[in-house]
Scaffold this motif. Structure first.
Motif, PDB file in Angstrom:
ATOM      1  N   MET A 107       0.687  -1.193  -0.301  1.00  0.00           N
ATOM      2  CA  MET A 107       0.042   0.146  -0.144  1.00  0.00           C
ATOM      3  C   MET A 107       0.807   1.388  -0.023  1.00  0.00           C
ATOM      4  N   THR A 108       0.589   2.190  -0.641  1.00  0.00           N
ATOM      5  CA  THR A 108       1.220   3.541  -0.924  1.00  0.00           C
ATOM      6  C   THR A 108       0.304   4.624  -0.588  1.00  0.00           C
ATOM      7  N   ILE A 109       0.741   5.559   0.242  1.00  0.00           N
ATOM      8  CA  ILE A 109      -0.090   6.846   0.462  1.00  0.00           C
ATOM      9  C   ILE A 109       0.609   7.821  -0.405  1.00  0.00           C
ATOM     10  N   HIS A 110      -0.532   8.360  -1.161  1.00  0.00           N
ATOM     11  CA  HIS A 110      -0.305   9.425  -2.239  1.00  0.00           C
ATOM     12  C   HIS A 110      -0.435  10.789  -1.549  1.00  0.00           C
ATOM     13  N   VAL A 111      -1.606  10.838  -0.747  1.00  0.00           N
ATOM     14  CA  VAL A 111      -1.875  12.299  -0.108  1.00  0.00           C
ATOM     15  C   VAL A 111      -2.558  11.978   1.294  1.00  0.00           C
ATOM     16  N   LEU A 112      -1.861  12.906   2.100  1.00  0.00           N
ATOM     17  CA  LEU A 112      -2.346  12.730   3.578  1.00  0.00           C
ATOM     18  C   LEU A 112      -2.694  14.215   4.054  1.00  0.00           C
ATOM     19  N   LYS A 113      -3.846  14.237   4.573  1.00  0.00           N
ATOM     20  CA  LYS A 113      -4.462  15.343   5.161  1.00  0.00           C
ATOM     21  C   LYS A 113      -5.007  15.384   6.428  1.00  0.00           C
ATOM     22  N   GLY A 114      -5.012  16.455   7.271  1.00  0.00           N
ATOM     23  CA  GLY A 114      -5.608  16.552   8.520  1.00  0.00           C
ATOM     24  C   GLY A 114      -6.131  17.882   8.902  1.00  0.00           C
ATOM     25  N   LEU A 115      -7.163  17.735   9.747  1.00  0.00           N
ATOM     26  CA  LEU A 115      -7.611  19.014  10.325  1.00  0.00           C
ATOM     27  C   LEU A 115      -7.636  18.770  11.522  1.00  0.00           C
ATOM     28  N   ASN A 116      -7.213  20.112  12.652  1.00  0.00           N
ATOM     29  CA  ASN A 116      -7.271  20.071  14.062  1.00  0.00           C
ATOM     30  C   ASN A 116      -6.496  18.672  14.739  1.00  0.00           C
ATOM     31  N   PHE A 117      -5.621  18.212  14.055  1.00  0.00           N
ATOM     32  CA  PHE A 117      -4.831  16.954  14.733  1.00  0.00           C
ATOM     33  C   PHE A 117      -3.555  17.625  15.294  1.00  0.00           C
ATOM     34  N   ARG A 118      -3.379  17.457  16.645  1.00  0.00           N
ATOM     35  CA  ARG A 118      -2.442  17.705  17.596  1.00  0.00           C
ATOM     36  C   ARG A 118      -2.204  19.438  17.271  1.00  0.00           C
TER      37      ARG A 118
ATOM     38  N   LEU B 158      -4.198   6.638  11.223  1.00  0.00           N
ATOM     39  CA  LEU B 158      -5.268   5.985  10.315  1.00  0.00           C
ATOM     40  C   LEU B 158      -5.029   4.332  10.289  1.00  0.00           C
ATOM     41  N   SER B 159      -3.989   3.688  10.537  1.00  0.00           N
ATOM     42  CA  SER B 159      -3.858   2.370  10.482  1.00  0.00           C
ATOM     43  C   SER B 159      -4.384   1.418  11.548  1.00  0.00           C
ATOM     44  N   ARG B 160      -4.411   2.164  12.858  1.00  0.00           N
ATOM     45  CA  ARG B 160      -4.465   1.279  13.961  1.00  0.00           C
ATOM     46  C   ARG B 160      -5.436   1.933  14.926  1.00  0.00           C
ATOM     47  N   GLY B 161      -6.105   3.347  14.407  1.00  0.00           N
ATOM     48  CA  GLY B 161      -7.150   3.763  15.280  1.00  0.00           C
ATOM     49  C   GLY B 161      -6.846   4.124  16.585  1.00  0.00           C
ATOM     50  N   LYS B 162      -5.388   4.262  16.890  1.00  0.00           N
ATOM     51  CA  LYS B 162      -5.035   4.744  18.067  1.00  0.00           C
ATOM     52  C   LYS B 162      -3.563   5.397  17.883  1.00  0.00           C
ATOM     53  N   SER B 163      -3.187   6.098  19.060  1.00  0.00           N
ATOM     54  CA  SER B 163      -1.779   6.631  18.836  1.00  0.00           C
ATOM     55  C   SER B 163      -0.658   5.681  19.659  1.00  0.00           C
ATOM     56  N   PHE B 164       0.658   5.858  19.106  1.00  0.00           N
ATOM     57  CA  PHE B 164       1.520   5.187  19.778  1.00  0.00           C
ATOM     58  C   PHE B 164       2.116   6.339  20.882  1.00  0.00           C
ATOM     59  N   ARG B 165       1.497   7.275  21.211  1.00  0.00           N
ATOM     60  CA  ARG B 165       2.057   8.543  22.225  1.00  0.00           C
ATOM     61  C   ARG B 165       1.234   8.759  23.376  1.00  0.00           C
ATOM     62  N   THR B 166       0.030   8.326  23.197  1.00  0.00           N
ATOM     63  CA  THR B 166      -0.996   8.639  24.146  1.00  0.00           C
ATOM     64  C   THR B 166      -2.104   7.484  24.044  1.00  0.00           C
ATOM     65  N   THR B 167      -2.795   7.173  25.225  1.00  0.00           N
ATOM     66  CA  THR B 167      -4.007   6.384  25.072  1.00  0.00           C
ATOM     67  C   THR B 167      -5.286   7.409  25.245  1.00  0.00           C
ATOM     68  N   ARG B 168      -5.176   8.511  25.344  1.00  0.00           N
ATOM     69  CA  ARG B 168      -6.139   9.478  25.610  1.00  0.00           C
ATOM     70  C   ARG B 168      -6.542  10.308  24.475  1.00  0.00           C
ATOM     71  N   ARG B 169      -7.672   9.896  23.831  1.00  0.00           N
ATOM     72  CA  ARG B 169      -7.870  10.686  22.183  1.00  0.00           C
ATOM     73  C   ARG B 169      -8.044  11.974  22.292  1.00  0.00           C
ATOM     74  N   HIS B 170      -8.579  12.723  23.334  1.00  0.00           N
ATOM     75  CA  HIS B 170      -8.772  13.941  23.489  1.00  0.00           C
ATOM     76  C   HIS B 170      -7.416  14.920  23.036  1.00  0.00           C
ATOM     77  N   ARG B 171      -6.198  14.258  23.580  1.00  0.00           N
ATOM     78  CA  ARG B 171      -5.094  14.861  23.280  1.00  0.00           C
ATOM     79  C   ARG B 171      -4.449  14.975  21.990  1.00  0.00           C
ATOM     80  N   LEU B 172      -5.225  14.157  21.053  1.00  0.00           N
ATOM     81  CA  LEU B 172      -5.021  14.174  19.764  1.00  0.00           C
ATOM     82  C   LEU B 172      -5.500  15.513  19.004  1.00  0.00           C
ATOM     83  N   TRP B 173      -6.571  16.041  19.278  1.00  0.00           N
ATOM     84  CA  TRP B 173      -7.096  16.961  18.577  1.00  0.00           C
ATOM     85  C   TRP B 173      -6.634  18.495  19.166  1.00  0.00           C
ATOM     86  N   ARG B 174      -6.598  19.544  18.221  1.00  0.00           N
ATOM     87  CA  ARG B 174      -5.820  20.875  18.434  1.00  0.00           C
ATOM     88  C   ARG B 174      -6.543  21.411  19.707  1.00  0.00           C
ATOM     89  N   HIS B 175      -5.655  22.338  20.415  1.00  0.00           N
ATOM     90  CA  HIS B 175      -6.058  22.982  21.448  1.00  0.00           C
ATOM     91  C   HIS B 175      -7.342  23.757  21.045  1.00  0.00           C
TER      92      HIS B 175
END
Length: 357
Positions: free
Chosen positions: A1-12, A46-63
């Motif tokens: 699998m190859t990623i051609h475009v990666l986009k995000g809104l309000n992530f970190r 995107l691959s696993r539905g979770k972060s490798f840095r935190t288990t708290r999902r709310h920390r992933l969205w922008r302040h």
């Protein structure tokens, strides 16, 4: 699998980002704290539905935000273009592939396998038994079609037996769950043993390429006494487990005893040596996946230069540029970019990520 475009809104820290990715080698450059690792994290989520840095999902969205969105345009080995969407808020995750909902997150990982090459997050040598079990199980998930079924069945039975122990359930209830644990646990044990055995020749190849010259011995420990079967062991530990309220033996307690020159690796290596040995394990795992399935994961490499001298970085960068997998690598300085690689470069400052022209 190859990623051609990666986009995000309000992530970190990013209000928005848009990356048009190189099919092989992608370099993210920027100072510490600018958000380089967050771009790797977005791919991982995107691959696993979770972060490798935190288990708290709310920390992933922008302040100041209360949700985030990630989008990827992909192509599979047959060249078919796919669109993957992930939206997250306090209520949970909404994942869609080609606008069709994905109900089970484990269905995404085989489609978009991601391997994180970061000894801080994958501390195989000096980490816990859980880290080493995850290493084995990630590899098996992607090369052995039967693995996930047996792992799910074992984990379910383990949870039910633990609940029964805490509830002081009858012997017949415990025995019923033990039979299921033994049936699937023994298969898991056999798969893990075989996987580690087949991985070791590749491990020897990569440790030599990374100048890890000491002798290596990896002893698989099943999670119960070697001289007894799992069925005998779980039966003999039943009274102790009742007192403790949980199952004290089984594949969920397995480990790899890693010895360097006959000494436990965790007590033997410097930080730089530990990093090189961990890279050798992870690169061997990628090569094994390619050998068994003719597929390779997307590889995420966070700050590989730290704690490596120029000679060892040159060895590692040569191996990375020769990998057939698509890679995303973070660096603090463009002078570390391998000159032999055909690559795309992204700069991350205090503004959203942008492609260097």
């Amino acid at each position: 699998m190859t990623i051609h475009v990666l986009k995000g809104l309000n992530f970190r820290r990013f209000e928005a980002f848009h990356l048009e990715c190189h099919p092989h080698f992608n370099v993210v450059i920027g100072p510490n704290g600018a958000g380089k690792t967050s771009l790797l994290e977005a791919i991982y989520v995107l691959s696993r539905g979770k972060s490798f840095r935190t288990t708290r999902r709310h920390r992933l969205w922008r302040h100041g935000a209360d949700a985030f969105s990630l989008r990827a345009e992909l192509s599979d080995p047959l060249g078919r273009r796919l669109k993957l969407k992930l939206d997250a808020d306090a209520q949970g995750l909404n994942v869609r592939l080609q606008d069709e909902p994905i109900r089970v997150l484990s269905a995404i990982s085989p489609l978009l396998p991601v391997q994180l090459l970061d000894p801080r997050e994958t501390p195989l040598v000096a980490g816990s038994p859980r880290d080493r079990r995850r290493f084995l199980d990630w590899g098996l998930f992607h090369v052995e079609p039967r693995f996930h079924h047996h792992w799910q069945m074992y984990e379910r039975a383990l949870g039910q037996r633990n609940a029964a122990l805490r509830a002081a359930a009858s012997e017949s209830v415990l025995i019923g769950w033990e039979k299921t644990m033994v049936t699937h646990g023994e298969v898991l044990d056999q798969m893990r043993r075989a996987y580690l055995t087949e991985l070791m020749p590749l491990m020897d190849t990569y440790r030599e390429k990374l100048a890890c010259t000491a002798s290596l011995e990896c002893r698989y420990q099943p999670g119960w006494p070697r001289e007894r079967s799992f069925a005998e062991s779980i039966h003999s530990h039943r009274a102790r487990d009742r007192l403790q309220g949980f199952c004290s033996i089984g594949p969920h307690r397995a480990d790899i005893d890693i010895r360097i020159d006959g000494i436990a690796a965790a007590h033997h290596l410097s930080r730089g040596e530990e990093k090189r040995w961990t890279y050798a394990f992870l690169l061997a795992q990628i090569a094994y996946m390619k050998h068994k399935t003719d597929r390779e994961p997307i590889v995420l490499i966070d700050d590989p230069v730290s704690e490596l001298d120029e000679q060892h970085w040159a060895r590692l960068s040569e191996l990375l540029t020769s990998l057939p997998a698509q890679q995303f690598i973070t660096l603090i300085d463009s002078r570390y970019v391998p000159r032999t690689a055909d690559y795309g470069v992204f700069h991350v400052e205090q503004e959203p990520a942008s492609r260097m022209v």
